[in-house]
Scaffold this motif. Structure first.
Motif, PDB file in Angstrom:
ATOM      1  N   ALA A 134       1.107  -1.128  -0.255  1.00 35.52           N
ATOM      2  CA  ALA A 134       0.286  -0.034   0.026  1.00 35.52           C
ATOM      3  C   ALA A 134       0.904   1.456   0.187  1.00 35.52           C
ATOM      4  O   ALA A 134       0.136   2.219  -0.134  1.00 35.52           O
ATOM      5  CB  ALA A 134      -0.531   0.068   1.241  1.00 35.52           C
ATOM      6  N   TYR A 177      -5.486   2.276   1.088  1.00 30.50           N
ATOM      7  CA  TYR A 177      -6.320   1.303   0.191  1.00 30.50           C
ATOM      8  C   TYR A 177      -6.780   1.780  -0.998  1.00 30.50           C
ATOM      9  O   TYR A 177      -6.256   1.271  -1.656  1.00 30.50           O
ATOM     10  CB  TYR A 177      -6.518  -0.059   1.075  1.00 30.50           C
ATOM     11  N   VAL A 180      -5.923   3.319  -4.499  1.00 35.77           N
ATOM     12  CA  VAL A 180      -4.442   2.720  -5.808  1.00 35.77           C
ATOM     13  C   VAL A 180      -5.422   2.145  -7.249  1.00 35.77           C
ATOM     14  O   VAL A 180      -6.450   1.476  -6.640  1.00 35.77           O
ATOM     15  CB  VAL A 180      -4.296   1.268  -5.622  1.00 35.77           C
ATOM     16  N   PHE A 231      -5.628  -1.802  -4.984  1.00 36.54           N
ATOM     17  CA  PHE A 231      -4.775  -2.730  -3.614  1.00 36.54           C
ATOM     18  C   PHE A 231      -5.802  -4.419  -3.709  1.00 36.54           C
ATOM     19  O   PHE A 231      -5.271  -5.013  -3.698  1.00 36.54           O
ATOM     20  CB  PHE A 231      -5.207  -2.220  -2.623  1.00 36.54           C
TER      21      PHE A 231
END
Ligand SMILES: Cc1cc2nc3c(=O)[nH]c(=O)nc-3n(C[C@H](O)[C@H](O)[C@H](O)COP(=O)(O)OP(=O)(O)OC[C@H]3O[C@@H](n4cnc5c(N)ncnc54)[C@H](O)[C@@H]3O)c2cc1C
Length: 379
Positions: A134, A177, A180, A231
């Motif tokens: 992350a 998180y 992404v 993620f």
């Protein structure tokens, strides 16, 4: 648990194993010694349908998980470098497209991966972070109808030879998180460069390298899955990768066991074959016990997967055991070979060098233990 397969499937698995031993294994030592990616092997793998063994429908043969696992084990046994390269291409790179891609993206990117007209890679790790995925710094900034990608990926299997990459980048730095996103990147685009292949301890015919992105222009339809879901998609893909890594370990351990067993029956000491010494008996027996235990764990995961169950911690348990087991078994194979095991005259040393990636790649043993413990201790 039911791991049974039909007689036809068993015959197909046996035929694939024979193919691996006849065509792939004989090239492994030279490819390792020269750090050369054995291109002809990919042609052979394509012909026998290996790249179609991963998926179903328009993109694959729809094999069962147990069948697929048997094939992966045979490939890793014959050449662990080929296993890593082929599975990074069709598994790590192909899976995000198959599971999260649009029909158009599948046609544009997955089709050529399955046909092997392009080579793919999976770009998550960066120079500054691997386990802490992350914390990636690669950034994709919104720009009109597209995105501008900048950053660097490191330790990427196939990066030196790939045409296409699945790349993870931060699209919202404030969202953790959830900030992404996963992109498909044609590596011929302006702004993409790569490092030279890294010299490595093992798996030397599987090229590993870095990718550098300098203001690479991407379109909105280069986003795979949803913006902000990258993620989660990465973790889902790596969970599948862990199942593959079990077979990486089991395959190498089988190869190490075979060569140790052969050597023990041929080499004499104190007037009898090594295979008659109790110390060697115990090593050979322990090798087989460990391989069988790892295979059972991996089959359990495959069986759960085929029933559509969540495998999370079971995949971590199996991956940790199988990959650490392979290091122990390959080390025992070197020991049984004595001084000759330390030379490149015998394959045992290559198995040990290759096996060492297992507890590192696709989630280190330490992070697997973290995941297992967190699950066990969850309220
Ligand atoms: C041959 C090879 C091929 C690879 N192929 C790919 C690929 O195709 N794509 C890709 O994205 N990556 C790839 N990788 C990268 C690989 O996934 C990472 O190396 C791995 O995830 C570890 O990350 P790291 O190297 O940054 O180590 P770090 O994350 O820096 O970890 C260093 C050590 O600290 C430990 N550690 C870190 N955090 C914790 C924690 N929270 N708890 C306990 N221990 C911890 C680790 O277990 C490890 O022992 C490849 C690596 C190799 C060697």
């Amino acid at each position: 648990m039911d791991f049974s397969i039909t007689k036809d499937d068993e015959a197909a698995a046996t035929a694939f194993d024979r193919f691996c031993q006849d065509k792939i294994a004989p090239r492994a030592a030279k490819a390792d010694a020269t750090s050369t990616f054995p291109k002809e092997t990919w042609g052979d793998l394509k012909e026998i349908g290996f790249f179609e063994s991963f998926y179903e429908g328009d993109y694959g043969l729809g094999l069962s998980w147990v069948q697929r696992c048997m094939m992966e084990e045979s490939l890793a046994k014959a050449c662990a470098s080929t296993f890593l390269t082929a599975c990074a291409h069709i598994g790590l790179c192909g899976a995000p497209l198959f599971y999260f891609g649009t029909p158009e993206q599948k046609q544009r990117w997955l089709r050529p991966l399955v046909d092997v007209s392009t080579i793919g890679c999976f770009g998550l790790t960066e120079p500054g972070c691997g386990t802490d995925a992350a914390a990636i710094k690669t950034r994709a900034k919104k720009s009109g109808k597209g995105w501008v990608l900048s950053g660097e990926k490191a330790l990427i299997t196939n990066a030196p030879i790939a045409d296409f990459a699945v790349v993870f980048a931060v699209t919202d730095p404030e969202a953790g998180y959830g900030g992404v996103t996963m992109f498909g990147v044609d590596l011929k685009k302006p702004g993409v460069t790569r490092s030279a292949p890294y010299p490595k301890m093992g798996l030397r015919s599987s090229p590993t390298g870095g990718l550098i992105f300098e203001e690479v222009a991407l379109n909105d339809d280069d986003v795979i899955g949803e913006v902000g879901q990258g993620f989660i998609h990465a973790m889902q893909t790596l969970e599948l990768g862990r199942i593959g890594m079990c077979h990486f370990g089991i395959g190498i351990a089988e190869a190490a066991y075979d060569c140790a067993r052969k050597y023990a029956t041929e080499r004499t000491a104190f007037g009898k074959p090594l295979a008659r010494l109790q110390a060697v008996h115990f090593k050979i027996a322990d090798m087989k016990i460990e391989i069988d235990a790892a295979r059972m764990m991996a089959r359990r995961v495959a069986w759960m997967k085929s029933k559509g169950e969540m495998v999370g911690p079971m995949a971590s348990i199996a991956k940790t055991y199988a990959t650490e087991m392979a290091v122990r078994v390959a080390d025992a194979a070197v020991q049984i070979h004595g001084g000759w095991g330390y030379t490149t005259d015998f394959a045992a040393e290559r198995y040990l060098r290759d096996a060492r990636l297992g507890p590192i790649g696709e989630g280190t043993s330490e992070i697997q233990r973290e995941l297992i413990a967190r699950d066990l201790l969850a309220e």
